[in-house]
Design a protein around this motif. Structure first.
Motif, mmCIF file in Angstrom:
data_model
loop_
_atom_site.group_PDB
_atom_site.id
_atom_site.type_symbol
_atom_site.label_atom_id
_atom_site.label_comp_id
_atom_site.label_asym_id
_atom_site.label_seq_id
_atom_site.Cartn_x
_atom_site.Cartn_y
_atom_site.Cartn_z
ATOM 1 N N VAL A 55 0.842 -1.202 0.000
ATOM 2 C CA VAL A 55 0.000 0.000 0.000
ATOM 3 C C VAL A 55 0.876 1.251 0.000
ATOM 4 O O VAL A 55 0.641 2.192 -0.768
ATOM 5 N N ARG A 56 1.877 1.278 0.857
ATOM 6 C CA ARG A 56 2.767 2.451 0.925
ATOM 7 C C ARG A 56 3.524 2.639 -0.389
ATOM 8 O O ARG A 56 3.679 3.768 -0.872
ATOM 9 N N ASP A 57 4.000 1.546 -0.965
ATOM 10 C CA ASP A 57 4.751 1.653 -2.218
ATOM 11 C C ASP A 57 3.842 2.111 -3.356
ATOM 12 O O ASP A 57 4.261 2.896 -4.219
ATOM 13 N N PHE A 65 -0.455 7.767 -11.467
ATOM 14 C CA PHE A 65 -1.782 7.192 -11.639
ATOM 15 C C PHE A 65 -2.878 8.249 -11.795
ATOM 16 O O PHE A 65 -3.916 7.982 -12.401
ATOM 17 N N THR A 66 -2.670 9.438 -11.238
ATOM 18 C CA THR A 66 -3.744 10.429 -11.163
ATOM 19 C C THR A 66 -4.385 10.753 -12.512
ATOM 20 O O THR A 66 -5.620 10.764 -12.615
ATOM 21 N N PRO A 67 -3.622 11.039 -13.583
ATOM 22 C CA PRO A 67 -4.276 11.328 -14.878
ATOM 23 C C PRO A 67 -5.137 10.167 -15.383
ATOM 24 O O PRO A 67 -6.222 10.382 -15.932
ATOM 25 N N TYR A 231 -9.477 -1.405 -2.036
ATOM 26 C CA TYR A 231 -9.660 -0.016 -2.443
ATOM 27 C C TYR A 231 -11.057 0.197 -3.026
ATOM 28 O O TYR A 231 -11.727 1.195 -2.731
ATOM 29 N N ALA A 232 -11.501 -0.733 -3.855
ATOM 30 C CA ALA A 232 -12.799 -0.569 -4.522
ATOM 31 C C ALA A 232 -13.954 -0.532 -3.534
ATOM 32 O O ALA A 232 -14.826 0.340 -3.612
ATOM 33 N N PHE A 233 -13.964 -1.464 -2.564
ATOM 34 C CA PHE A 233 -15.119 -1.495 -1.662
ATOM 35 C C PHE A 233 -15.056 -0.367 -0.631
ATOM 36 O O PHE A 233 -16.082 0.214 -0.266
ATOM 37 N N MET A 401 -4.294 7.660 -0.878
ATOM 38 C CA MET A 401 -4.913 7.319 -2.159
ATOM 39 C C MET A 401 -6.433 7.433 -2.061
ATOM 40 O O MET A 401 -7.094 7.902 -2.992
ATOM 41 N N ASN A 402 -7.002 7.012 -0.923
ATOM 42 C CA ASN A 402 -8.452 7.094 -0.745
ATOM 43 C C ASN A 402 -8.937 8.539 -0.781
ATOM 44 O O ASN A 402 -9.897 8.865 -1.486
#
Length: 450
Positions: A55-57, A65-67, A231-233, A401-402
């Motif tokens: 998760v940290r990496d 990833f943002t774009p 992450y999805a849920f 990230m969340n």
């Protein structure tokens, strides 16, 4: 499991005392390691930190990833919500939660496995199933789990190995892509040219297999199933609740929309100034300064949205369940209050005692969306007054990230829709006070700006 409710200063005392373990408490409630071990081949020993390290990496790659996330999210919202064909009309989404989760599953499949693998419908279905596995583990578990129930759950996981089935499907889809990547990399090395490295999590995990102790591609895919599903849920739950808050407090929509536009205007002006300086100095304008990306939901733009950040922090503070975050005593402990917590007993935090105090203002019982806008307390900033993501060294590493994903989601919503309404107004109170990962069954009307 004996359970003691702790409040106020005792919460910090427990969080910072190594004699208490949140992970052991979660394990006793959810049997989550049994699920993990139904699919992963490495890192099976309880207490390993590979998932946290991953998760940290992964968080380090957020700028990359943002774009992609922004593009996929905008397309997903357009597909899932759309626009009313009538001027001033509303578009009803009867089931926001599955719509949002479907969008997030697609996003996670793309950033974890890459677009080529994510095109496979079986892959999307598998990430969805993985998110459902984890959701069931955390929703259907009771704090007071009988030994018989725990035995049955573990036996079921050993017999049916759900995570192994998810990993096998992903590995089958990924194998030809991975082999082609290796072929192209070898060819580039032979030719003495730079290989265009794929920028997805799968590639990073394959390159760092020895670091994480992965045995093979199936093992890698088992860990991807865990991360992408989680992450999805988790994000789908909060994103759904954000819609209900925007509907319940309509004054927030315009304020947030104004901030989004002001931030994007400022970023656009700064980028244009940089381009002008480059022209004056005779420097080439690279792709990063392409005007087509001036108004993207970039990391920098999202960081500047302080009212959006305050809104999210207040949603978390206001909504969070009053009794949550269980810790297990690994030895006999005497708290400063004199209360003795015996080994094997659990404590649960009364978060109301820290989330609804004068420290947050005299009106802490009310929802005040701009409460933290000028206080430099971001939605990711943990502390004894904000326990949403834990505290100290045990804080949730996925929060960065969340929160960024939720800020982006909210920015798109207020940019595309001028008003939201809960389909059944009588369910408004239930909607904004719904339990974590248990959204209510009412739809939302979206009124398009254009």
């Amino acid at each position: 499991m004996n359970l003691t409710v702790i409040s106020g200063p005792q919460i910090r005392e427990v969080f910072t005392n190594p004699a208490f373990s949140a992970s052991d408490a979660i394990e006793s409630i959810t049997r989550i390691s049994s699920y993990f071990n139904s699919g992963r081949k490495s890192n099976r020993n309880y207490g390993n930190h590979v998932i946290q390290d991953l998760v940290r990496d992964t968080t380090r790659y957020l700028p990359v990833f943002t774009p992609k996330i922004a593009t996929l999210m905008e397309k997903g919202l357009e597909k899932g919500i759309g626009h009313s064909p009538e001027k001033g009309g509303a578009q009803l989404v009867e089931a926001p939660f599955p719509m949002i989760r479907n969008m997030l599953v697609n996003i996670m499949a793309n950033i974890f496995l890459g677009p080529e693998i994510a095109k496979n419908p079986k892959v999307i279905d598998t990430i969805w199933d993985a998110s459902s596995d984890l959701r069931r583990a955390f929703i259907n578990s009771s704090i007071r789990v009988s030994k018989w129930r725990a035995f049955l759950d573990r036996t079921h996981l050993r017999l049916f190995q759900p995570l192994m089935k998810r990993a096998q499907i992903l590995a089958e889809a990924a194998t030809p892509v991975v082999l082609e990547r290796r072929r192209l990399e070898a060819l580039a090395n032979e030719s003495g040219v730079a290989w265009e490295r794929p920028d997805d999590v799968l590639q990073s995990m394959l390159e760092d297999s020895s670091k994480y102790g992965f045995e093979d591609l199936e093992d890698v895919c088992a860990h991807i199933s865990i991360l992408a599903g989680a992450y999805a849920f988790a994000m789908a739950d909060t994103a759904t609740n954000i819609l209900y808050f925007l509907a319940a407090f309509p004054e927030c929509v315009e304020k947030l929309y104004e901030e989004v536009q002001q931030v994007l205007d400022a970023v656009q002006a700064e980028r244009e100034q940089t381009r002008q300086e480059y022209r004056m100095e005779g420097k080439p304008i690279d792709e990063a300064l392409d005007p087509a990306h001036d108004r993207d939901m970039s990391v920098e733009a999202l960081k500047r949205m302080v009212y959006m950040d305050s809104f999210l922090r207040e949603v978390f503070r206001y909504r969070i369940e009053h009794l949550r975050i269980v810790h297990l005593a690994m030895e006999d402990v005497t708290l400063s209050s004199g209360i003795v917590i015996s080994k094997g007993s659990a404590v649960i935090s009364n978060t109301r005692s820290v989330h609804h105090t004068p420290e947050h203002g005299d009106d802490s019982a009310e929802f005040r969306p701009w409460r933290y806008a000028e206080k430099h307390k971001t939605a990711t900033k943990i502390g004894p007054d904000y326990l949403v993501f834990g505290m100290g060294r045990r804080a949730c590493p996925a929060r960065f990230m969340n929160i960024q994903g939720l800020k982006m989601f909210s920015a798109f919503i207020v940019s595309k829709y001028s008003k939201l309404e809960i389909q059944d107004p009588s369910r408004t109170k239930a909607a904004i006070h719904s339990r974590l990962n248990d959204p209510i069954d009412t739809g939302v009307n979206f009124y398009s700006r254009a």
